[in-house]
Scaffold this active site. Structure first.
Site: not given
Length: 524
Positions: A485, A226, A455
């Site tokens: 995710h 991320s 995602d």
């Protein structure tokens, strides 16, 4: 160090340059000769590893975790000025000396995520060949956790319970929304003070190189998830010749932070529509279609409606009810945060569906309320560091752009999820960065990107666009038919995990992009 981040202003944690003081170090595995060519103060000084804070879990024996600190300049452009200590953790490689390939720095995302425990928790999920080859290194980025935590106080009322409705409708509500963002910016300016411009991704990337030097390594391997992908790309851009194998999982695109937030909000709407259909079908395995009628499927589990449209109406009824009459401090802001969290991982969908059903049945919000309080110390630090980093990474949007984008999202759907519009506060930030964080790294070694096809938190187009600035030979591993995710050592996919493990342990990047088949929507 305390179990929880110490609640003090960041400036009180800034220290004059001095020797790093930590506990006596236990024996450590051999590493290559120390590299004294770094630029930070204390370069060539090894980390004295010792005991970790109580918040860091112990790995199963015979593995061990050890912690220490690295002193870094607040401003790497002026290394003679104030300094702060970066908390670092290490789980040594479990293989033989001949198997060891170096260190693997890991970052869980954010910005604002603590990484000290992540060395333990993420390592436990890594393929064995990776655990045997690398010392896994975690760290709390500056402003986070045990590394001079940022404190923005009330953050413009962000932690009020119940919070104000985060979706402004009408001119008066829009003015109130902007006023709350201005107050948040003012609170951060007061709480963080002169450190405000320096809690940036660029400075954190330089801290990573100070960690590298203090570990005695010529290069570092890296795994970022991320926001960790954004940080990794920044490190590769700033220190290409110190970059080893780099895995960027669930990539943030090379956009300004407000643009990213808006793209994420659009992706969340698509994901929520998928969720409505899944809840209507009862959450059956595979694609969500069981062969039974929708009405018979939904009635046995969630009871929210037999079609996506009916589930949406139930969802809207829950939100409207909480907006009109919050339950024990749980209102529309709290509801949207719960939805935002659930949309990111499909294993959370059933819990959300059951929470919606419980509220409609008896007004109970226990199934929607998160376990950890939003106004707890870790959450307060996360939110403060998140806004501070985003607003230090480049010029923010103007207020007119913020409102224009919110109106566009409301036109796309009358019930948008705006929880992730975190960079809105940058419209009123007291410091305006001169430029955005550099992410282009054409001279680093080839990078491996990993992405889930659907995602909603970091949409896959971010990985595709980020790759354009990465070295030739960089590859994208896509988990098709997946909606969550975080992929590598997270989704349990042998194709993804095997490809990434081979890259990290010496096989190099694949000859072409890799497409792995994902699990589809989950079984309830």
């Amino acid at each position: 160090m305390s179990r929880r981040p110490h609640r003090t202003s960041l400036l009180r944690a800034l220290l004059a340059g001095a020797a790093v003081a930590t506990t006596v170090a236990p024996s450590a595995p051999s590493v290559p000769p120390a590299d004294h060519s770094g630029t930070g103060p204390g370069t060539g000084t090894r980390i004295a590893f010792g005991d970790c804070p109580a918040s860091v879990p112990a790995p199963p024996a015979p593995d061990r975790v050890e912690c220490g600190t690295v002193r870094v300049p607040l401003d790497h452009g002026h290394p003679e000025g104030r300094h702060l200590d970066i908390a670092v953790s290490r789980v040594p490689a479990s293989g033989t000396p001949g198997e060891r390939r170096g260190v693997l720095l890991v970052n869980p995302g954010g910005p604002g995520g603590s990484g000290l425990s992540y060395a333990v928790t993420k390592r436990a999920k890594l393929p064995e060949r990776v655990r045997r080859a690398y010392d896994v290194i975690g760290f709390d980025p500056r402003g986070v956790g045990h590394s001079a935590p940022a404190d923005c106080g009330d953050m413009g009322g962000l932690f009020d319970t119940p919070g104000a409705d985060p979706v402004p409708r009408g001119r008066e509500a829009e003015r109130a929304y902007l006023a709350s963002q201005r107050r948040m910016a003012d609170d951060c300016a007061r709480g963080v003070g002169e450190a405000l411009p320096h809690l940036s991704t660029t400075e954190t990337a330089h801290d990573m190189d100070d960690i590298r030097a203090a570990l005695g390594e010529r290069r570092i391997a890296y795994l970022g998830v991320s926001y960790g992908t954004y940080l990794g790309a920044a490190y590769a851009a700033l220190h290409p010749h110190r970059t080893g194998p780099m895995v960027l999982d669930s990539a943030v695109g090379p956009w300004d932070w407000h643009e990213f937030d808006v793209r994420q909000a659009r992706a969340l709407l698509r994901q929520r529509q998928t969720l409505f259909g899944w809840l209507a079908e009862g959450g059956d395995e595979g694609s969500g279609h069981s062969g039974r009628s929708a009405h018979s499927a939904h009635s046995g589990r969630f009871g929210l409606g037999g079609t996506a449209e009916e589930v949406r109406a139930s969802y809207a009824k829950v939100r409207a009810g909480l907006a009109a009459r919050p339950v024990d401090g749980f209102g529309p802001a709290e509801f949207d945060r719960a939805v935002y969290r659930a949309l990111g991982r499909t294993e959370r969908w059933a819990g959300l569906g059951e929470g919606l059903r419980a509220y409609l049945r008896d007004g109970d919000v226990a199934g929607l309320r998160p376990e950890d309080p939003f106004d707890g110390p870790e959450s307060r630090n996360y939110e403060a560091a998140n806004r501070t980093v985003k607003c230090a990474d480049g010029p923010g949007p103007g207020p007119s752009r913020v409102l224009r984008d919110i109106r566009a999202l409301r036109r796309a759907d009358p019930l948008p999820v705006l929880t992730g519009l975190e960079a809105s506060a940058c419209a009123y930030w007291s410091h305006t960065p001169a430029h955005r964080t550099p992410l282009s790294a054409p001279h680093a070694p080839p990078v491996l990107l990993v992405a889930s096809e659907h995602d909603p938190v970091t949409p896959i187009e971010g990985a595709r666009e980020l790759r354009a600035g990465l070295p030739p030979g960089s590859r994208l591993v896509t988990l098709r038919n997946d909606y969550s995710h975080g992929v590598f050592a997270s989704r349990g996919d042998d194709c993804v995990d095997g490809t990434v493990a081979a890259y990290l342990t010496g096989d190099g990047a694949p000859d072409a992009d890799v497409r792995c088949e994902g699990p589809g929507l989950p079984r309830p």
